[in-house]
Design a protein around this motif. Structure first.
Motif, PDB file in Angstrom:
ATOM      1  N   SER A  63       0.855  -1.191   0.000  1.00 34.59           N
ATOM      2  CA  SER A  63       0.000   0.000   0.000  1.00 34.59           C
ATOM      3  C   SER A  63       0.896   1.249   0.000  1.00 34.59           C
ATOM      4  O   SER A  63       2.132   1.157  -0.033  1.00 34.59           O
ATOM      5  CB  SER A  63      -0.922  -0.011   1.211  1.00 34.59           C
ATOM      6  OG  SER A  63      -0.213   0.320   2.379  1.00 34.59           O
ATOM      7  N   GLY A  64       0.283   2.396   0.068  1.00 35.48           N
ATOM      8  CA  GLY A  64       1.031   3.663   0.019  1.00 35.48           C
ATOM      9  C   GLY A  64       2.105   3.761   1.089  1.00 35.48           C
ATOM     10  O   GLY A  64       3.214   4.245   0.838  1.00 35.48           O
ATOM     11  N   THR A  65       1.794   3.286   2.285  1.00 39.44           N
ATOM     12  CA  THR A  65       2.766   3.353   3.381  1.00 39.44           C
ATOM     13  C   THR A  65       4.005   2.520   3.064  1.00 39.44           C
ATOM     14  O   THR A  65       5.121   2.894   3.412  1.00 39.44           O
ATOM     15  CB  THR A  65       2.117   2.859   4.691  1.00 39.44           C
ATOM     16  OG1 THR A  65       0.903   3.598   4.883  1.00 39.44           O
ATOM     17  CG2 THR A  65       3.026   3.077   5.889  1.00 39.44           C
ATOM     18  N   PHE A  90      -0.592  12.033   8.251  1.00 40.64           N
ATOM     19  CA  PHE A  90       0.218  11.298   7.265  1.00 40.64           C
ATOM     20  C   PHE A  90       1.645  11.829   7.194  1.00 40.64           C
ATOM     21  O   PHE A  90       2.583  11.051   7.048  1.00 40.64           O
ATOM     22  CB  PHE A  90      -0.462  11.286   5.891  1.00 40.64           C
ATOM     23  CG  PHE A  90      -1.664  10.385   5.872  1.00 40.64           C
ATOM     24  CD1 PHE A  90      -1.514   9.005   5.899  1.00 40.64           C
ATOM     25  CD2 PHE A  90      -2.944  10.909   5.871  1.00 40.64           C
ATOM     26  CE1 PHE A  90      -2.616   8.163   5.912  1.00 40.64           C
ATOM     27  CE2 PHE A  90      -4.057  10.076   5.883  1.00 40.64           C
ATOM     28  CZ  PHE A  90      -3.886   8.701   5.903  1.00 40.64           C
ATOM     29  N   THR A 141      -3.988  14.250   3.717  1.00 48.35           N
ATOM     30  CA  THR A 141      -5.350  13.710   3.697  1.00 48.35           C
ATOM     31  C   THR A 141      -6.054  13.805   5.057  1.00 48.35           C
ATOM     32  O   THR A 141      -7.275  13.771   5.127  1.00 48.35           O
ATOM     33  CB  THR A 141      -5.301  12.231   3.239  1.00 48.35           C
ATOM     34  OG1 THR A 141      -4.381  12.125   2.163  1.00 48.35           O
ATOM     35  CG2 THR A 141      -6.648  11.742   2.781  1.00 48.35           C
ATOM     36  N   ASP A 166       5.370  12.490  -0.046  1.00 48.57           N
ATOM     37  CA  ASP A 166       4.208  11.599  -0.009  1.00 48.57           C
ATOM     38  C   ASP A 166       3.170  12.187  -0.963  1.00 48.57           C
ATOM     39  O   ASP A 166       2.593  13.234  -0.680  1.00 48.57           O
ATOM     40  CB  ASP A 166       3.673  11.519   1.429  1.00 48.57           C
ATOM     41  CG  ASP A 166       2.334  10.788   1.520  1.00 48.57           C
ATOM     42  OD1 ASP A 166       1.717  10.497   0.483  1.00 48.57           O
ATOM     43  OD2 ASP A 166       1.896  10.531   2.659  1.00 48.57           O
ATOM     44  N   SER A 169      -2.226  10.704  -1.925  1.00 46.76           N
ATOM     45  CA  SER A 169      -3.616  11.081  -2.225  1.00 46.76           C
ATOM     46  C   SER A 169      -3.736  12.145  -3.310  1.00 46.76           C
ATOM     47  O   SER A 169      -4.819  12.388  -3.809  1.00 46.76           O
ATOM     48  CB  SER A 169      -4.333  11.555  -0.956  1.00 46.76           C
ATOM     49  OG  SER A 169      -3.910  12.855  -0.614  1.00 46.76           O
ATOM     50  N   GLN A 191      -4.918   3.532  -4.613  1.00 46.47           N
ATOM     51  CA  GLN A 191      -6.363   3.602  -4.309  1.00 46.47           C
ATOM     52  C   GLN A 191      -6.931   4.997  -4.121  1.00 46.47           C
ATOM     53  O   GLN A 191      -8.061   5.155  -3.693  1.00 46.47           O
ATOM     54  CB  GLN A 191      -6.651   2.769  -3.060  1.00 46.47           C
ATOM     55  CG  GLN A 191      -6.296   3.395  -1.724  1.00 46.47           C
ATOM     56  CD  GLN A 191      -4.847   3.216  -1.304  1.00 46.47           C
ATOM     57  OE1 GLN A 191      -3.967   3.083  -2.131  1.00 46.47           O
ATOM     58  NE2 GLN A 191      -4.590   3.229   0.000  1.00 46.47           N
ATOM     59  N   LYS A 192      -6.129   6.016  -4.414  1.00 44.45           N
ATOM     60  CA  LYS A 192      -6.647   7.383  -4.231  1.00 44.45           C
ATOM     61  C   LYS A 192      -6.961   7.961  -5.615  1.00 44.45           C
ATOM     62  O   LYS A 192      -7.725   7.347  -6.335  1.00 44.45           O
ATOM     63  CB  LYS A 192      -5.630   8.211  -3.450  1.00 44.45           C
ATOM     64  CG  LYS A 192      -5.148   7.543  -2.151  1.00 44.45           C
ATOM     65  CD  LYS A 192      -6.078   7.763  -0.976  1.00 44.45           C
ATOM     66  CE  LYS A 192      -5.771   6.908   0.232  1.00 44.45           C
ATOM     67  NZ  LYS A 192      -4.751   7.428   1.114  1.00 44.45           N
TER      68      LYS A 192
END
Ligand code: PLP
Length: 389
Positions: A63-65, A90, A141, A166, A169, A191-192
């Motif tokens: 995922s993004g993290t 975030f 976000t 980052d 989003s 997913q954003k």
């Protein structure tokens, strides 16, 4: 209807366009075939256009993290000093990841709801040019702030630090020029605004960041950008060191086709219209915006400190009308609600959401004029040059 029609108005995971959903339904190719590698090549080339970069973009099954963590472990060594701009939950995560890997973290703190102060960053970098990296965020976000990455990039480019951003989003929804803005490493999630289901992380690197790869000493294995870059560039078609999320990459290719069919700038303009409309509607409903200057067009946070019960608004909107918005995170938990206007979302989705929020507010006893929010949003959509006329 037996069940409520479900709508997602959250800042991720977002609603997925039908063509992108279908792209995962057909039997996919094996990941070591030419067919798959051509699809990966097309997706990554599209991303480079979206990021406005000539540098490499690498897919990671995370995922993004995980994409954020890949930047930290692949570009730094334990004990190095880094500067993190913290303006919400975030960007705080950057500090937490850096600390977990033994970096010495310095912070520039902004109030949650305010953007990073570029002047303060400039002064700090001038006084103290010992940072190996500066970490910041495009769209925060947790608060709905958009940062001035161009200004931050200009300040960092004059120092020895690399700039790590980052963009989870914001990328796809907000104007962004990786090379021109001197961004060295960028973490993205699928997913954003990219409108793909969760599970695909992506990292882009500049030439300045690439120079760090060989000397970085943090232990790493799966999230190694060194490994990812080697597989990407070993042959003329891109490859990955481990099994990639095949269906997500096919979906990314489809989604980028859709983004480019609309036109990147047109998409950014749509995001701006949706943002302007939601902000106007919030104020017309007698509610308070969390963010003044620097409001992001990805989502809008409503400050309920002196307003209605934020948790009740989120719950009733979902239970009564099927619309998913989200509450606050970290120190803003319980105090705000956040309306996402990103992904597969248009003007009519926004009008419906505003109307439903008005009805929820009235049921909760909040004083606002029926229709005032919808009217304010309509006024924004009717002004200017009627995009869909
Ligand atoms: C969603 C989000 C993340 C975290 O991504 P995960 O995919 O949940 O790991 C990080 N940064 C920002 C700005 C985000 O919006």
């Amino acid at each position: 209807m037996a069940t409520l029609k479900r709508r997602i108005m959250a800042p991720g995971p977002v609603e997925i366009p039908p063509e992108t959903l279908i792209a995962a339904a057909a039997p996919g190719p094996h990941h070591r075939t030419r067919e798959f590698r051509l699809a990966l090549q097309e997706a990554l080339a599209g991303l480079r256009r979206i990021l406005d970069t000539t540098g490499p973009v690498m897919p990671l099954a995370t995922s993004g993290t995980g994409a954020m963590e890949a930047c930290v472990v692949s570009l730094f060594s334990p004990g190095e000093e880094v500067l993190v701009t913290v303006c919400g939950n975030f960007s705080q995560r950057w500090a937490e990841i850096c600390e977990a890997y033994g970096l010495l973290v310095h912070r520039i703190e902004s109030a949650w709801g305010e953007p990073v102060n570029v002047k303060e960053l400039e002064t700090k970098l001038k006084r103290h040019d010992t940072y190996a990296g500066v970490f910041t965020i495009l769209s925060e976000t947790s608060t709905g702030v958009e940062n001035d990455i161009q200004g931050i990039g200009e300040a960092v480019a004059r120092s020895r630090a690399i700039l790590v951003v980052d963009g989870v989003s914001g990328i796809g929804a907000l104007p962004f020029h990786m090379d021109a803005w001197h961004v060295d490493a960028l973490a993205i999630g699928s997913q954003k605004a990219l409108m793909v289901p969760p599970g695909l992380g992506l990292v882009a690197l500049s030439a300045k960041a690439r120079e760090r790869l060989a000397g970085a000493k943090i232990p790493r294995y799966y999230l190694s950008l060194q490994k990812a870059l080697k597989a990407l560039e070993a042959e003329d078609l891109p490859d990955t060191p481990f099994t990639p999320p095949v269906s997500l990459i096919l979906q990314l290719r489809e989604s980028i086709r859709a983004i480019e069919r609309e036109g990147l700038e047109k998409g950014w303009a749509r995001q701006a219209r949706l943002g302007n409309a939601v902000r106007a509607a919030v104020q017309a409903m007698n509610l308070k915006l969390l963010v003044g200057p620097g409001a992001s067009n990805v989502l809008t946070a409503v400050d309920c400190e002196k307003g209605p019960d934020a948790k009740a608004v989120v719950k009733r909107l979902r239970d009564d009308w099927g619309i998913s918005i989200v509450g606050g995170q970290g120190k803003l938990k319980g105090r705000i609600f956040r309306i996402g206007h990103v992904g597969y979302v248009d003007e009519v989705d926004v009008l419906g959401t505003i109307a439903a929020i008005e009805m929820v507010l009235r049921r909760l006893g909040w004083a606002c004029t029926p229709g005032a929010g919808v009217a304010a949003a309509e006024a924004v959509f009717l002004a200017g040059d009627a995009p869909h006329a």
